[in-house]
Design a protein around this motif. Structure first.
Motif, PDB file in Angstrom:
ATOM      1  N   ALA A 196       3.401 -15.423  78.209  1.00 30.09           N
ATOM      2  CA  ALA A 196       3.186 -15.072  76.802  1.00 30.09           C
ATOM      3  C   ALA A 196       1.773 -15.435  76.358  1.00 30.09           C
ATOM      4  CB  ALA A 196       4.217 -15.786  75.928  1.00 30.09           C
ATOM      5  N   ALA A 197       1.270 -16.580  76.832  1.00 31.44           N
ATOM      6  CA  ALA A 197      -0.083 -17.000  76.459  1.00 31.44           C
ATOM      7  C   ALA A 197      -1.125 -16.044  77.038  1.00 31.44           C
ATOM      8  CB  ALA A 197      -0.338 -18.421  76.952  1.00 31.44           C
TER       9      ALA A 197
ATOM     10  N   SER B  38      -7.176 -18.318  77.224  1.00 32.08           N
ATOM     11  CA  SER B  38      -7.894 -18.651  78.444  1.00 32.08           C
ATOM     12  C   SER B  38      -7.112 -19.693  79.244  1.00 32.08           C
ATOM     13  CB  SER B  38      -9.285 -19.187  78.110  1.00 32.08           C
ATOM     14  OG  SER B  38      -9.173 -20.412  77.382  1.00 32.08           O
ATOM     15  N   ARG B  39      -7.548 -19.929  80.485  1.00 34.81           N
ATOM     16  CA  ARG B  39      -6.870 -20.922  81.318  1.00 34.81           C
ATOM     17  C   ARG B  39      -6.998 -22.315  80.719  1.00 34.81           C
ATOM     18  NH1 ARG B  39      -5.393 -19.017  86.335  1.00 34.81           N
ATOM     19  NH2 ARG B  39      -5.283 -21.150  87.127  1.00 34.81           N
ATOM     20  N   PHE B  40      -8.164 -22.607  80.132  1.00 29.30           N
ATOM     21  CA  PHE B  40      -8.331 -23.915  79.503  1.00 29.30           C
ATOM     22  C   PHE B  40      -7.423 -24.050  78.288  1.00 29.30           C
ATOM     23  CE2 PHE B  40     -10.413 -26.711  76.384  1.00 29.30           C
ATOM     24  CZ  PHE B  40     -10.445 -27.891  77.119  1.00 29.30           C
TER      25      PHE B  40
ATOM     26  N   GLN C 269      -4.552 -22.542  77.869  1.00 28.36           N
ATOM     27  CA  GLN C 269      -3.192 -22.728  78.387  1.00 28.36           C
ATOM     28  C   GLN C 269      -2.971 -24.180  78.818  1.00 28.36           C
ATOM     29  OE1 GLN C 269      -2.141 -19.745  81.382  1.00 28.36           O
ATOM     30  NE2 GLN C 269      -3.605 -18.325  80.467  1.00 28.36           N
ATOM     31  N   PHE C 270      -3.982 -24.747  79.455  1.00 32.25           N
ATOM     32  CA  PHE C 270      -3.868 -26.145  79.894  1.00 32.25           C
ATOM     33  C   PHE C 270      -3.759 -27.089  78.702  1.00 32.25           C
ATOM     34  CE2 PHE C 270      -6.012 -30.178  80.849  1.00 32.25           C
ATOM     35  CZ  PHE C 270      -5.224 -30.637  81.896  1.00 32.25           C
ATOM     36  N   ARG C 271      -4.583 -26.854  77.673  1.00 28.38           N
ATOM     37  CA  ARG C 271      -4.623 -27.755  76.525  1.00 28.38           C
ATOM     38  C   ARG C 271      -3.405 -27.608  75.621  1.00 28.38           C
ATOM     39  NH1 ARG C 271      -6.815 -27.239  71.382  1.00 28.38           N
ATOM     40  NH2 ARG C 271      -7.573 -25.153  71.919  1.00 28.38           N
ATOM     41  N   LEU C 272      -2.931 -26.379  75.440  1.00 32.32           N
ATOM     42  CA  LEU C 272      -1.871 -26.126  74.465  1.00 32.32           C
ATOM     43  C   LEU C 272      -0.465 -26.064  75.071  1.00 32.32           C
ATOM     44  CD1 LEU C 272      -3.719 -23.397  72.352  1.00 32.32           C
ATOM     45  CD2 LEU C 272      -3.461 -25.837  71.828  1.00 32.32           C
ATOM     46  N   ILE C 273      -0.376 -25.858  76.382  1.00 33.11           N
ATOM     47  CA  ILE C 273       0.943 -25.735  77.008  1.00 33.11           C
ATOM     48  C   ILE C 273       1.168 -26.844  78.034  1.00 33.11           C
ATOM     49  CG2 ILE C 273       2.445 -24.278  78.402  1.00 33.11           C
ATOM     50  CD1 ILE C 273       1.032 -21.834  77.255  1.00 33.11           C
ATOM     51  N   THR C 274       0.254 -26.946  78.995  1.00 33.35           N
ATOM     52  CA  THR C 274       0.470 -27.883  80.101  1.00 33.35           C
ATOM     53  C   THR C 274       0.496 -29.326  79.624  1.00 33.35           C
ATOM     54  OG1 THR C 274      -0.651 -26.343  81.604  1.00 33.35           O
ATOM     55  CG2 THR C 274      -0.371 -28.615  82.351  1.00 33.35           C
ATOM     56  N   VAL C 275      -0.528 -29.744  78.903  1.00 30.86           N
ATOM     57  CA  VAL C 275      -0.625 -31.150  78.499  1.00 30.86           C
ATOM     58  C   VAL C 275       0.526 -31.566  77.580  1.00 30.86           C
ATOM     59  CG1 VAL C 275      -2.026 -32.850  77.270  1.00 30.86           C
ATOM     60  CG2 VAL C 275      -3.113 -31.261  78.868  1.00 30.86           C
ATOM     61  N   PRO C 276       0.859 -30.815  76.521  1.00 30.87           N
ATOM     62  CA  PRO C 276       1.986 -31.241  75.674  1.00 30.87           C
ATOM     63  C   PRO C 276       3.316 -31.321  76.429  1.00 30.87           C
ATOM     64  CG  PRO C 276       0.653 -29.621  74.528  1.00 30.87           C
ATOM     65  CD  PRO C 276       0.158 -29.644  75.933  1.00 30.87           C
ATOM     66  N   LEU C 277       3.587 -30.336  77.301  1.00 32.13           N
ATOM     67  CA  LEU C 277       4.855 -30.357  78.023  1.00 32.13           C
ATOM     68  C   LEU C 277       4.886 -31.433  79.115  1.00 32.13           C
ATOM     69  CD1 LEU C 277       5.610 -26.537  78.424  1.00 32.13           C
ATOM     70  CD2 LEU C 277       6.566 -28.148  76.770  1.00 32.13           C
ATOM     71  N   MET C 278       3.724 -31.805  79.603  1.00 36.83           N
ATOM     72  CA  MET C 278       3.647 -32.827  80.647  1.00 36.83           C
ATOM     73  C   MET C 278       3.574 -34.242  80.079  1.00 36.83           C
ATOM     74  SD  MET C 278       3.625 -31.767  83.854  1.00 36.83           S
ATOM     75  CE  MET C 278       2.651 -32.984  84.715  1.00 36.83           C
ATOM     76  N   LYS C 279       3.577 -34.371  78.773  1.00 29.30           N
ATOM     77  CA  LYS C 279       3.369 -35.686  78.162  1.00 29.30           C
ATOM     78  C   LYS C 279       4.402 -36.719  78.600  1.00 29.30           C
ATOM     79  CE  LYS C 279       1.640 -37.462  73.784  1.00 29.30           C
ATOM     80  NZ  LYS C 279       1.409 -37.182  72.335  1.00 29.30           N
TER      81      LYS C 279
END
Length: 306
Positions: free
Chosen positions: A204-205, A211-213, A215-225
């Motif tokens: 969806a993103a 951008s890949r960055f 996606q990393f900042r808004l999806i990966t980091v919050p879900l990996m917290k």
């Protein structure tokens, strides 16, 4: 024809058994914790409040309250060891996590040979600490170490340096060895968390032009917290109490430049034979780690509420 007797025919006994059977299954684990966890902690608390040393080890022990803690806090070596422990822990955790996260992101992609390379990365984590510390001790030797040869070949240094016997570099040398040891553990934990993230969010993103960055900042980091918090918590606890790596490489020297709190506790107990003061240092470490655990639980509770 007679029927076999069961607990069903005795409702009172059946209720009592049903009430306690859960505790019976927990009994082995509770005994293990009581004998190997709770008893040593309580014994260490009592030991830290007594006057046990080599002269009265088998004699009468007197309760002296917090005198051992007062002696420890008056020692300049304690503050040196505490500072070294803080530096050792912070530097190790930062670089282990950063490099481990980068490798986890790399191995989360599909490419030829990625599974083989990922397995090879775990070798560092599987090796005994004694072997790793001995190898790094040889590599950083001032006379024949391969590190000096490499740095001289690249023109970074002009003459060989004694990395482990120099008070300016001894602690950092042990940090480098500990970072190398902890990277695979960080990588595998973070990689497991990355592989559990839902792919449809990234799809969806991408459709929205992120951008890949982003996606990393808004999806990966919050879900990996949650995974990151658990990993950092485990890393701080493990690294703060590291003994074997530092002891094999430098034994706390030279002149306490690489002495961390576990080394200081060991020296008090088994070199100076001041067992109660060594126990007091151990209790101080335990209290610090308890406060870190409490802070972690509070952060996790806030995350669950949000």
């Amino acid at each position: 024809m007679s029927q076999p007797r069961t607990l069903a025919g005795k409702p009172g006994l059946s209720r009592r058994f049903g009430r306690w059977n859960g505790y019976l299954f927990l009994l082995p684990a509770l005994l293990f914790l009581a004998i190997f966890v709770l008893f040593p902690i309580l014994y260490n608390v009592v030991l830290s409040l007594q006057d046990v040393d080599v002269y009265n080890l088998n004699g009468e022990h007197h309760f002296i309250g917090f005198d051992n803690y007062e002696k420890v806090f008056k020692s300049s070596v304690f503050y040196t060891a505490f500072r070294n422990s803080a530096v050792f822990t912070v530097l190790s955790i930062v670089f282990q996590f950063a490099i481990g996260f980068a490798l986890a992101l790399y191995f989360n992609q599909k490419f030829p040979g990625y599974s083989t390379m990922r397995s090879l990365m775990l070798l560092a984590w599987m090796l005994p600490v004694v072997i790793i510390a001995s190898v790094f001790q040889w590599m950083m030797n001032g006379d024949y170490g391969v590190l000096n040869f490499l740095l001289q070949s690249l023109g970074i240094i002009d003459e060989p340096r004694s990395w482990l016997s120099d008070s300016r570099t001894s602690l950092l040398s042990t940090v480098v060895a500990n970072i190398w040891t902890g990277i695979p553990f960080n990588m595998i934990i973070l990689l497991s968390g990355l592989q559990a993230l839902p792919e449809h969010l990234y799809e969806a993103a991408r459709l929205d032009g992120a951008s890949r960055f982003a996606q990393f900042r808004l999806i990966t980091v919050p879900l990996m917290k949650p995974t990151i918090l658990i990993l950092l918590m485990l890393g701080i606890i493990y690294t703060f109490k590291v003994f074997d790596m530092v002891y094999i490489m430098t034994a706390g020297g030279p002149v306490n430049s690489s002495t961390v709190l576990p080394i200081y506790s060991y020296e008090l107990s088994f070199t100076k034979l001041e067992f109660s003061q060594g126990a007091a240092v151990s209790m101080i470490m335990f209290i610090i780690l308890v406060f870190i655990a409490i802070a972690y639980l509070r952060v996790m509770n806030k995350e669950e509420v949000q």
